[in-house]
Motif scaffolding. Sequence first.
Motif, PDB file in Angstrom:
ATOM      1  N   UNK A 166      84.977 123.716  38.556  1.00 57.03           N
ATOM      2  CA  UNK A 166      84.704 124.832  39.506  1.00 57.03           C
ATOM      3  C   UNK A 166      84.992 126.153  39.283  1.00 57.03           C
ATOM      4  N   UNK A 167      85.915 126.852  38.051  1.00 57.11           N
ATOM      5  CA  UNK A 167      86.855 127.615  37.839  1.00 57.11           C
ATOM      6  C   UNK A 167      88.584 127.816  38.051  1.00 57.11           C
ATOM      7  N   UNK A 168      89.038 126.236  38.596  1.00 56.22           N
ATOM      8  CA  UNK A 168      90.189 127.122  39.071  1.00 56.22           C
ATOM      9  C   UNK A 168      91.017 126.672  37.792  1.00 56.22           C
ATOM     10  N   UNK A 169      92.529 127.028  38.149  1.00 56.87           N
ATOM     11  CA  UNK A 169      93.625 126.790  37.153  1.00 56.87           C
ATOM     12  C   UNK A 169      94.734 126.184  37.581  1.00 56.87           C
ATOM     13  N   UNK A 170      94.657 124.933  36.905  1.00 60.97           N
ATOM     14  CA  UNK A 170      95.944 124.437  36.962  1.00 60.97           C
ATOM     15  C   UNK A 170      97.187 124.252  35.927  1.00 60.97           C
ATOM     16  N   UNK A 171      97.839 124.426  36.186  1.00 61.03           N
ATOM     17  CA  UNK A 171      99.690 123.920  35.538  1.00 61.03           C
ATOM     18  C   UNK A 171     100.354 122.898  36.088  1.00 61.03           C
ATOM     19  N   UNK A 172     100.838 121.392  35.180  1.00 61.83           N
ATOM     20  CA  UNK A 172     101.697 120.857  35.900  1.00 61.83           C
ATOM     21  C   UNK A 172     102.365 120.150  34.799  1.00 61.83           C
ATOM     22  N   UNK A 173     103.678 119.770  35.324  1.00 56.89           N
ATOM     23  CA  UNK A 173     104.756 119.898  34.299  1.00 56.89           C
ATOM     24  C   UNK A 173     106.146 118.742  35.037  1.00 56.89           C
ATOM     25  N   UNK A 174     106.218 117.922  34.366  1.00 57.01           N
ATOM     26  CA  UNK A 174     106.950 116.950  34.898  1.00 57.01           C
ATOM     27  C   UNK A 174     108.312 117.153  34.357  1.00 57.01           C
ATOM     28  N   UNK A 175     109.643 116.966  35.697  1.00 57.52           N
ATOM     29  CA  UNK A 175     110.727 116.981  35.514  1.00 57.52           C
ATOM     30  C   UNK A 175     111.565 116.083  34.545  1.00 57.52           C
ATOM     31  N   UNK A 176     112.753 116.488  33.599  1.00 54.90           N
ATOM     32  CA  UNK A 176     112.778 115.601  32.751  1.00 54.90           C
ATOM     33  C   UNK A 176     112.916 114.157  32.998  1.00 54.90           C
ATOM     34  N   UNK A 177     112.869 113.792  31.652  1.00 53.94           N
ATOM     35  CA  UNK A 177     113.526 112.090  31.963  1.00 53.94           C
ATOM     36  C   UNK A 177     112.436 111.434  33.131  1.00 53.94           C
ATOM     37  N   UNK A 178     111.337 112.407  33.703  1.00 53.73           N
ATOM     38  CA  UNK A 178     110.107 111.600  34.586  1.00 53.73           C
ATOM     39  C   UNK A 178     109.057 111.078  33.465  1.00 53.73           C
ATOM     40  N   UNK A 179     107.879 109.673  34.279  1.00 50.82           N
ATOM     41  CA  UNK A 179     107.209 109.458  32.900  1.00 50.82           C
ATOM     42  C   UNK A 179     105.578 110.209  32.482  1.00 50.82           C
ATOM     43  N   UNK A 180     104.865 109.941  31.871  1.00 47.23           N
ATOM     44  CA  UNK A 180     103.917 110.379  31.181  1.00 47.23           C
ATOM     45  C   UNK A 180     103.698 111.242  32.676  1.00 47.23           C
ATOM     46  N   UNK A 181     103.191 112.320  31.983  1.00 49.74           N
ATOM     47  CA  UNK A 181     102.305 112.993  33.066  1.00 49.74           C
ATOM     48  C   UNK A 181     100.673 112.209  33.715  1.00 49.74           C
ATOM     49  N   UNK A 182      99.963 111.969  32.526  1.00 49.33           N
ATOM     50  CA  UNK A 182      98.656 111.253  32.102  1.00 49.33           C
ATOM     51  C   UNK A 182      98.287 110.209  32.860  1.00 49.33           C
ATOM     52  N   UNK A 183     100.147 109.460  33.064  1.00 47.04           N
ATOM     53  CA  UNK A 183     100.157 108.042  34.114  1.00 47.04           C
ATOM     54  C   UNK A 183     100.679 108.722  35.924  1.00 47.04           C
ATOM     55  N   UNK A 184     101.015 110.028  35.659  1.00 49.68           N
ATOM     56  CA  UNK A 184     101.114 109.884  37.539  1.00 49.68           C
ATOM     57  C   UNK A 184     100.123 110.101  37.979  1.00 49.68           C
ATOM     58  N   UNK A 185     100.436 109.278  39.638  1.00 49.67           N
ATOM     59  CA  UNK A 185      99.668 109.376  40.860  1.00 49.67           C
ATOM     60  C   UNK A 185      98.365 110.360  40.468  1.00 49.67           C
ATOM     61  N   UNK A 186      98.985 111.569  41.237  1.00 46.79           N
ATOM     62  CA  UNK A 186      98.334 112.458  41.789  1.00 46.79           C
ATOM     63  C   UNK A 186      97.756 113.226  40.207  1.00 46.79           C
ATOM     64  N   UNK A 187      98.074 113.353  39.073  1.00 45.31           N
ATOM     65  CA  UNK A 187      96.933 113.503  37.903  1.00 45.31           C
ATOM     66  C   UNK A 187      95.946 112.380  37.864  1.00 45.31           C
ATOM     67  N   UNK A 188      96.096 110.881  38.010  1.00 46.15           N
ATOM     68  CA  UNK A 188      95.506 110.328  37.742  1.00 46.15           C
ATOM     69  C   UNK A 188      94.379 110.308  38.957  1.00 46.15           C
ATOM     70  N   UNK A 189      94.451 110.520  40.349  1.00 46.19           N
ATOM     71  CA  UNK A 189      93.517 110.292  41.584  1.00 46.19           C
ATOM     72  C   UNK A 189      92.585 111.349  41.305  1.00 46.19           C
ATOM     73  N   UNK A 190      93.662 113.078  40.933  1.00 45.02           N
ATOM     74  CA  UNK A 190      92.350 114.106  40.571  1.00 45.02           C
ATOM     75  C   UNK A 190      90.793 113.761  39.256  1.00 45.02           C
ATOM     76  N   UNK A 191      91.403 113.468  38.600  1.00 49.11           N
ATOM     77  CA  UNK A 191      90.850 113.170  36.918  1.00 49.11           C
ATOM     78  C   UNK A 191      90.111 112.259  37.652  1.00 49.11           C
TER      79      UNK A 191
END
Length: 364
Positions: A261-286
Amino acid sequence: MKIEDVLSQFRGRVSWPTMRAILKKIDLQTSQGWDQTIAKLKEYQKSNRDEALIAVDNLKRIYLNYLLAGEKAVKLFTVEESKLNRLMVFLQKHSVKENVFQETYPFPLSEEKLKNLNSSPKLLEVREIDGDLGLVFCTKRFFTERSTINSKDYSIEVEKALDDFDEIVGIRRYTRQFFDIVFLRKESNMAEIRIDIGGGMLEEDRRRSFLEIGKSFNKLAHDYIGVADFLKTPLNFFPLIETLYNSDEGKVGEIAFTTDEGSTKFERMRRGAKDLRLETYHKAGRAELEKFDQKINLYKIAILWKFSISDDIETEPELFLPGNSFFLNQEYPVLEEAIIKKCSELEDYNFVFNKIKHYLDGCG
């Protein structure tokens, strides 16, 4: 040489978590951060002089190897086997011309000596490592640093004058000695340019540095074996971005992407946090996008791995692929640069290199 002298050379180049792993590997005690650890090791050196001498030798050896592997921006080339073999045979017999950088190598020159040199790269060493060759170049460069300025650090008049600005960024240029590498890999018929980015380097500075070292090395190859443009077209890392994201590899710490749809997104996990691919917000968005037959279009990724440097000590080397969103508008996007960070020595660097090679072979 004292322990604190060697540690001061590491300090401007190595993240504290990586340095802590290095010190533990050679059985040196650490404390909370650089300052407290240096203070503790200074006391250790006073009361354990013989052991401290061994520790200094170990740290110098690790530092020498670290220059080959730590905090590098990398371009990768395939090389014709016959040309590579000819050059490697020549280099193994070649004596490097003396130059001023060798006076203090592997440590940098004093600022006073450095400022009086020209900025052309100088070959310091040709080192054989398990049948491969590493060429160490030293260069004096103008280094650009952007940093946020706190108006409260200045007079009341300046603070008031800048009151309407949300953020103030200053650009400072200074000279520094860089240790850049051209690495020739016999078995895989590959060559790397590894640009020293210890302490950080802007994209335009990295681009200029790659051109500088590539030109110097190609001239060397032409002078020695008569081959023009020995390093010519870098390999394309862009296909790795999606491949690594979709793999079971490591831990994704950062991504950037666009949506259909044309939006640009940037996501970063804090040091020591879990895999971004498994993060709830990211999974729900996908999942929500997939309901409408849409997807994310990746153009940047940082991925980390756990790497054991001894039975109970781990580092976390990182591969960063710094693509740009405009790549996605190109029919064949090309990313010629990868950044490899947080390595302690050659072992964890080669671990990341082998991951790159494995997935590039799969993308080919």
